[in-house]
Design a protein around this motif. Structure first.
Motif, PDB file in Angstrom:
ATOM      1  N   ASP A 258       0.833  -1.205   0.000  1.00  0.00           N
ATOM      2  CA  ASP A 258       0.000   0.000   0.000  1.00  0.00           C
ATOM      3  C   ASP A 258       0.872   1.261   0.000  1.00  0.00           C
ATOM      4  O   ASP A 258       0.572   2.234  -0.707  1.00  0.00           O
ATOM      5  CB  ASP A 258      -0.921   0.007   1.217  1.00  0.00           C
ATOM      6  CG  ASP A 258      -2.043  -1.018   1.107  1.00  0.00           C
ATOM      7  OD1 ASP A 258      -2.277  -1.518  -0.009  1.00  0.00           O
ATOM      8  OD2 ASP A 258      -2.668  -1.326   2.137  1.00  0.00           O
TER       9      ASP A 258
ATOM     10  N   TRP B 211       0.721   4.085  -3.023  1.00  0.00           N
ATOM     11  CA  TRP B 211       0.363   5.489  -2.850  1.00  0.00           C
ATOM     12  C   TRP B 211       1.542   6.409  -3.136  1.00  0.00           C
ATOM     13  O   TRP B 211       1.361   7.520  -3.679  1.00  0.00           O
ATOM     14  CB  TRP B 211      -0.198   5.725  -1.445  1.00  0.00           C
ATOM     15  CG  TRP B 211      -1.552   5.120  -1.267  1.00  0.00           C
ATOM     16  CD1 TRP B 211      -1.895   4.054  -0.485  1.00  0.00           C
ATOM     17  CD2 TRP B 211      -2.753   5.512  -1.940  1.00  0.00           C
ATOM     18  NE1 TRP B 211      -3.229   3.758  -0.610  1.00  0.00           N
ATOM     19  CE2 TRP B 211      -3.786   4.636  -1.499  1.00  0.00           C
ATOM     20  CE3 TRP B 211      -3.069   6.512  -2.855  1.00  0.00           C
ATOM     21  CZ2 TRP B 211      -5.094   4.745  -1.956  1.00  0.00           C
ATOM     22  CZ3 TRP B 211      -4.372   6.612  -3.316  1.00  0.00           C
ATOM     23  CH2 TRP B 211      -5.374   5.737  -2.866  1.00  0.00           C
TER      24      TRP B 211
ATOM     25  N   ALA C 292       1.575  12.081  -0.233  1.00  0.00           N
ATOM     26  CA  ALA C 292       1.088  10.704  -0.107  1.00  0.00           C
ATOM     27  C   ALA C 292       1.543  10.080   1.204  1.00  0.00           C
ATOM     28  O   ALA C 292       0.775   9.389   1.885  1.00  0.00           O
ATOM     29  CB  ALA C 292       1.563   9.867  -1.291  1.00  0.00           C
TER      30      ALA C 292
ATOM     31  N   PHE D 135      -0.644   8.732   4.257  1.00  0.00           N
ATOM     32  CA  PHE D 135      -0.524   7.320   4.600  1.00  0.00           C
ATOM     33  C   PHE D 135      -0.040   7.148   6.042  1.00  0.00           C
ATOM     34  O   PHE D 135      -0.498   6.240   6.746  1.00  0.00           O
ATOM     35  CB  PHE D 135       0.457   6.638   3.638  1.00  0.00           C
ATOM     36  CG  PHE D 135       0.495   5.145   3.768  1.00  0.00           C
ATOM     37  CD1 PHE D 135      -0.443   4.358   3.126  1.00  0.00           C
ATOM     38  CD2 PHE D 135       1.469   4.521   4.536  1.00  0.00           C
ATOM     39  CE1 PHE D 135      -0.415   2.973   3.240  1.00  0.00           C
ATOM     40  CE2 PHE D 135       1.507   3.147   4.661  1.00  0.00           C
ATOM     41  CZ  PHE D 135       0.566   2.371   4.006  1.00  0.00           C
TER      42      PHE D 135
END
Length: 268
Positions: free
Chosen positions: A55, A59, A108, A112
């Motif tokens: 992930d 991202w 990002a 995150f």
């Protein structure tokens, strides 16, 4: 003078679908980053799963692509894209800004990190050592596209690029950037992170050395035609954008080491 290798920018054509080497280089960079970060995952956080890492890579990659494209539009050629907005979608033609991509990655990772209990600089320090892989792959993509070449020179490794209307022997500045921003920066960061470092120090080292390497290469790289030279005719937009990176890198390194004893004392 060296002969420019005639490599078709299209790696594979399947009817109307064309897969360009430039796009494949992004996949190479992302795949290499995932493999190396997998090796560093346990030292970063043993509780993290491969899914969380995937992930993070996803991202961050979106930040690179979207930020890089929008950064190029805003920093380098806003007028052309306002005249023809669909040009934004033609990423295979090049037109990506590292500085825009860098901002995209930071945003990002900020988002995150909040969702996964990590600070911004923890994540940036984690991914910084593998970013040069993507930079190296991207510069090879630029070289295959015969774009972003350098100034005219009579050095023995000069090349005549097929996209150059003047057909002059020029610095292969894409390869200089591959060597410095890719290979050298990777070596510096990978060796530096072999020992534990204060939070922010790795991010600072990345910003500092990328900024220096890019600033130096810009002296032999031809600036974008629509911008030319800035600041009295000798600085490029790339150099202007690198100055705050260099200053921020120095500030982060100093701040990281000054606060390190206090942070260690608080943890005891």
């Amino acid at each position: 003078m060296l002969a420019f290798p005639q490599i078709d920018p299209v790696a594979l054509a399947l009817g109307p679908l064309k897969i360009h080497w430039y796009g494949l280089m992004y996949l190479v960079g992302i795949g290499g980053a995932w493999l190396l970060l997998s090796r560093r995952l346990k030292t970063f956080d043993p509780s993290w799963t491969k899914e969380q890492l995937s992930d993070l890579i996803f991202w961050s990659s979106m930040g690179v692509i979207l930020g890089g494209r929008l950064g190029y539009v805003l920093f380098y050629d806003l007028a052309a894209y306002m005249h023809e907005p669909l040009l934004v979608l033609k990423v295979w033609q090049g037109g990506m800004s590292f500085h825009g991509g860098f901002i995209g990655v930071m945003l990002a990772n900020l988002w995150f990190g909040k969702r996964n209990g990590k600070s911004f600089f923890q994540l940036m320090d984690f991914i910084a050592p593998v970013v040069p892989l993507g930079l190296a792959a991207g510069r090879i993509g630029n070289f295959i596209n015969a774009e972003l070449w350098g100034r005219a020179t009579d050095l023995p490794w000069a090349m005549v690029f097929p996209t150059d209307p003047a057909q002059l022997a020029r610095h292969p500045s894409q390869l200089y950037q591959f060597a410095l921003e890719g290979v050298a920066l990777f070596a510096i960061l990978w060796l530096y992170t072999r020992k534990p470092r204060p939070t922010m120090a790795v991010s600072g080292m990345f910003a500092l050395w990328y900024g220096i390497f890019r600033f130096v290469v810009e002296f032999v790289r031809v600036p974008d035609a629509q911008l030319g030279y800035l600041a009295g005719g000798w600085l490029t937009m790339g150099q202007v954008l690198c100055v705050p990176m260099i200053l921020a890198g120095i500030a982060l390194i100093v701040w990281a080491y000054r606060r390190a004893p206090a942070a260690q004392g608080a943890a005891q």
